[in-house]
Design an enzyme around this catalytic site. Structure first.
Site, PDB file in Angstrom:
ATOM      1  N   ARG A  18       0.811  -1.218   0.000  1.00 50.17           N
ATOM      2  CA  ARG A  18       0.000   0.000   0.000  1.00 50.17           C
ATOM      3  C   ARG A  18       0.848   1.272   0.000  1.00 50.17           C
ATOM      4  O   ARG A  18       0.541   2.209  -0.740  1.00 50.17           O
ATOM      5  CB  ARG A  18      -0.976  -0.022   1.175  1.00 50.17           C
ATOM      6  CG  ARG A  18      -2.118  -1.023   0.985  1.00 50.17           C
ATOM      7  CD  ARG A  18      -3.019  -1.070   2.205  1.00 50.17           C
ATOM      8  NE  ARG A  18      -2.288  -1.516   3.383  1.00 50.17           N
ATOM      9  CZ  ARG A  18      -2.772  -1.463   4.626  1.00 50.17           C
ATOM     10  NH1 ARG A  18      -3.990  -0.973   4.834  1.00 50.17           N
ATOM     11  NH2 ARG A  18      -2.056  -1.902   5.637  1.00 50.17           N
ATOM     12  N   ASN A  36      -6.458  -2.808   1.856  1.00 50.49           N
ATOM     13  CA  ASN A  36      -6.361  -4.267   1.859  1.00 50.49           C
ATOM     14  C   ASN A  36      -7.748  -4.855   2.089  1.00 50.49           C
ATOM     15  O   ASN A  36      -8.546  -4.308   2.870  1.00 50.49           O
ATOM     16  CB  ASN A  36      -5.463  -4.759   3.004  1.00 50.49           C
ATOM     17  CG  ASN A  36      -3.998  -4.695   2.679  1.00 50.49           C
ATOM     18  OD1 ASN A  36      -3.608  -4.517   1.535  1.00 50.49           O
ATOM     19  ND2 ASN A  36      -3.159  -4.836   3.702  1.00 50.49           N
TER      20      ASN A  36
END
Length: 799
Positions: A18, A36
């Protein structure tokens, strides 16, 4: 304005994915967000033109974090514009699990530098990690992979660590095990009675330095690592090594070694560039390496123990020409070995044949008789993860045990399997793994061990339950080995009955064959190959024990078109433990023991064998009582080893005699000359490879005083040539142009490379195991593939 939803699948959680998305999105001038979820990573982006999003996706593939593995990037246009003027990292979403968990990874260079830097706040902190390294599977309890679902949940982060965790520009952004000396786990040293020891009493700065001091004094140390406990001692201290063998009841099996750097390993073993890269990889497995050439002694003769010349104890690896080395893969191990210019023994923390300890209380009970002191910590090991073992053979790294560093990374199944139902495969009895398969990928568990041990069997069932929950796997089809008494098969059959699920029994060697096909990406519709499967034994579809098989097969079906000539196993399991029994059976079936005894009465081998209860063995073989016939290649190796006095009267670990036979052969392959002869016999059902002719030649060499190393080499050469000759004949007869090699016997590098070279020189394509073990550790993958293939309609298999 262009807005898209981008789904990224693969190993993309817990690896700094990320923040990489955040960094690249800002660099490309995109707005949006990333999170996520159970399927991987979900990105929403918006830009003035599509080309900007194209560039972002290209950079995402090229610049993904080192531990990440992108399986696919799926782009979908969004109907409405995003209402944001920046790019944000959002909290994880709890959705159905379809993503993978990254394997535990060795300490990265940045973290390694920090723990050795006196000015860094993590100086000498043994739990230092970031998104590029550290524990994963060993600490995880669920998905999404967030701190709350790991054993680090009980350690609230201090303000400084929390700041790192929340900063997308920091390499510890959302590093779930992030910690420091102020807020994380601690390490301490205890004596055998469990009393904590003060490092200052040893003149040491901390518990790890005190442990190093005690190792230098010759003490045996129990160490709680990432995936389990180790037992360690100074590898140069012969008395300590011998004492560890006595306490652990491990009398012959080689010990693994850990060295602080490659230079230390190179003092003992030859290390190629490929081997060095594997040792230093994030997986950091135990790697089998060739010892350096023996040095000459004072009498001018080469030493039979080359590593003894490098000051290592001669009992590290009795009868071997290889050593198993690994580099320190955790900060704790790095700190422990920082001042060691020689290796440490680093073997699993258990009694032989038991599972490795993972819990402090369990270790206090089971390891206190084995270790003088213990180096403990308070980060719970949720999942036992043994060290992986690898060997470079036939030009590529090949796993012998798939565990830390590799499991449970998903294995992408070849084309054709995507539509199969969710499958659970239970594996075999020894070197067990289990396998979950769905959506065109397989999740193979870490090595779980031998289910003959009650502790391992209980842990197997617990791991099975964990994996089903961890990956939210709901199988609709079960697969087991055909053997009626394997614990894994009994569990699978009971499960099928209770849940009313279909069950597919998969023949042992067909599973080996399917495993190597899947390992090499062989498509479901690609057609049959010639499978050559050599191992100790597996239950055949005719109720006999197979182990030297030539199959014409694909994923769904197989035909047994060749095999080694069956020979009885007098005493059943005792024949596996006492190789001389297999030798007697081979001689009795080849030309008769009485004739061999009459022809070679003066051989020590004949005299030793004559002292055994051969009359009893002959009687049970003639009556077929506890002497099952077997085509096992493993037992043939045992018999030849026994003829040379290798493996002892009774082996102390699985494969000992065959391993010592390979080691002996490796010293004489270039000067051995011709190989021993084999014969082939045509039968209505299959062509039989008969080892009988080799025994006359071998005994003649013994009578002539030929060195045992040369005899071992001649056997390897002869057996390899016989396999290739028969394989070429069977391939031509059945119209096959590809050969697949699997089974535990193909962990023998001399055999694997000779056979592969022979088929390659004849123009056949050769498939060998790489990311999955050739031994029974790969069975569950093969079972899952066979079950999947049989579940699909013919049109799917042919599409």
């Amino acid at each position: 304005m262009n807005a898209e939803s981008i789904r990224v699948r693969g190993l993309v959680q817990g690896v700094g994915f990320r923040p990489t998305v955040w960094r690249l999105a800002r660099a490309c001038g995109l707005v949006g967000d990333v999170l996520n979820d159970g399927a991987g990573v979900l990105i929403r982006v918006q830009a003035d033109d599509r080309q900007t999003i194209d560039r972002f996706c290209e950079r995402l593939r090229a610049e993904c974090p080192p531990l990440a593995r992108i399986e696919s990037i799926e782009r979908t246009p969004l109907a409405a514009a995003l209402e944001t003027d920046g790019f944000a990292i959002l909290a994880s979403a709890a959705t159905a699990v379809q993503t993978g968990i990254v394997a535990d990874a060795a300490t990265c260079p940045d973290c390694a530098a920090e723990i050795l830097d006196p000015t860094n706040r993590r100086y000498r902190y043994p739990f230092t990690n970031c998104t590029h390294c550290g524990p994963r599977l060993s600490i995880v309890r669920g998905i999404p992979y967030d701190r709350a679902w790991t054993s680090m949940a009980v350690f609230p982060m201090c303000p400084v660590c929390a700041g790192e965790y929340a900063n997308p520009a920091d390499r510890r952004f959302h590093a779930q095990p992030n910690a420091c000396p102020d807020c994380g786990p601690r390490v301490w040293l205890t004596d055998a009675e469990g009393r904590e020891l003060d490092p200052a009493g040893f003149g040491a700065v901390d518990a790890i330095a005190a442990a190093s001091h005690l190792l230098a004094e010759g003490r045996i140390l129990a160490i709680k690592g990432i995936g389990g406990f180790h037992l360690a001692c100074d590898a140069a201290n012969a008395a300590a090594v011998a004492e560890l063998r006595r306490r652990k009841r491990r009398f012959g099996k080689p010990f693994a070694l850990m060295a602080r750097n490659l230079e230390t390993i190179r003092a003992v073993c030859r290390v190629t560039d490929a081997e060095a890269a594997l040792l230093e990889s994030p997986a950091a497995p135990i790697l089998l390496l060739d010892m350096r050439a023996p040095r000459s002694g004072q009498d001018g003769q080469a030493s039979r123990c080359p590593y003894a010349a490098a000051a290592l104890a001669p009992e590290i690896a009795p009868g071997q020409t290889t050593l198993g080395f690994m580099l320190p893969y955790s900060p704790l191990h790095r700190l422990l070995l920082a001042d060691w210019a020689r290796p440490l023994v680093m073997t699993s923390g258990n009694l032989s044949e038991e599972p490795q300890c993972i819990d402090n209380l369990d270790a206090a009970k089971r390891l206190s008789p084995l270790a003088d002191v213990s180096l403990l910590h308070d980060r719970a090991i949720v999942n036992r993860v043994d060290d992986s073992v690898a060997r470079v053979m036939a030009g590529a790294p090949r796993l012998l045990r798939r565990a830390r560093g590799y499991a449970p990374s998903p294995i992408r199944l070849p084309p054709g399997f995507a539509d199969a139902p969710p499958i659970l495969a239970f594996g075999g009895e020894l070197k067990n793994t289990l396998c979950l398969a769905r959506d065109g990928q397989a999740i193979l568990s870490q090595h779980l061990g031998d289910l003959e041990d009650a502790r391992t069997a209980r842990e197997y069932e617990a791991t099975l339950a964990l994996y089903l929950e961890l990956f939210q796997h709901r199988p609709r089809l079960l697969a087991v080995d055909l053997h009626p008494d394997y614990r894994s098969s009994l569990l699978g059959r009971d499960w099928a009955a209770r849940a009313d699920l279909p069950l597919i029994g998969v023949q042992h060697h067909h599973a080996h064959l399917a495993s190597v096909l899947a390992d090499n990406g062989w498509p479901l519709e690609a057609g049959p190959v010639l499978g050559i499967l050599l191992d100790g034994l597996g239950y055949g579809d005719d109720g006999t024990l197979w182990g030297g098989e030539f199959l014409a097969a694909d994923y769904r079906d197989y035909r047994r078109i060749g095999h080694l000539k069956p020979v009885p196993l007098p005493g059943g399991t005792q024949a596996i433990l006492e190789p001389w029994r297999s030798l007697y059976a081979q001689l009795e079936r080849a030309c008769g023991w009485d004739e061999m005894q009459a022809r070679y009465p003066h051989l020590n081998l004949v005299r030793r064998l004559a002292e055994k209860p051969l009359g009893v063995l002959r009687a049970i073989m003639e009556r077929g009582l506890n002497a099952p016939p077997s085509s096992s290649a493993g037992r043939l190796f045992d018999a030849v080893a026994a003829a040379l006095g290798l493996g002892g009267e009774r082996v102390t670990y699985e494969g000992q005699a065959a391993i010592e036979l390979e080691s002996a052969a490796s010293r004489a392959m270039e000067t051995a000359g011709s190989g021993y002869p084999f014969a082939t016999l045509a039968t209505p059902s299959a062509t039989v490879l008969d080892a009988a002719p080799l025994w006359d030649a071998l005994f003649e060499d013994l009578a002539q005083g030929v060195a045992s190393e040369r005899i071992a080499a001649r056997f390897h050469l002869g057996f390899s040539a016989a396999i290739v000759d028969l394989g070429l004949e069977l391939a031509a007869r059945n119209g096959l142009d590809t050969v697949a090699l699997s089974g535990g016997v193909f962990q023998n590098r001399l055999l694997l490379e000779s056979v592969a070279d022979g088929f390659g020189a004849a123009g056949l394509r050769v498939l060998m195991q790489q990311q999955v073990p050739a031994n029974d550790g790969g069975l569950s993958l093969g079972q899952a593939c066979v079950a999947a293939a049989r579940s699909l309609p013919a049109s799917s298999r042919q599409s």
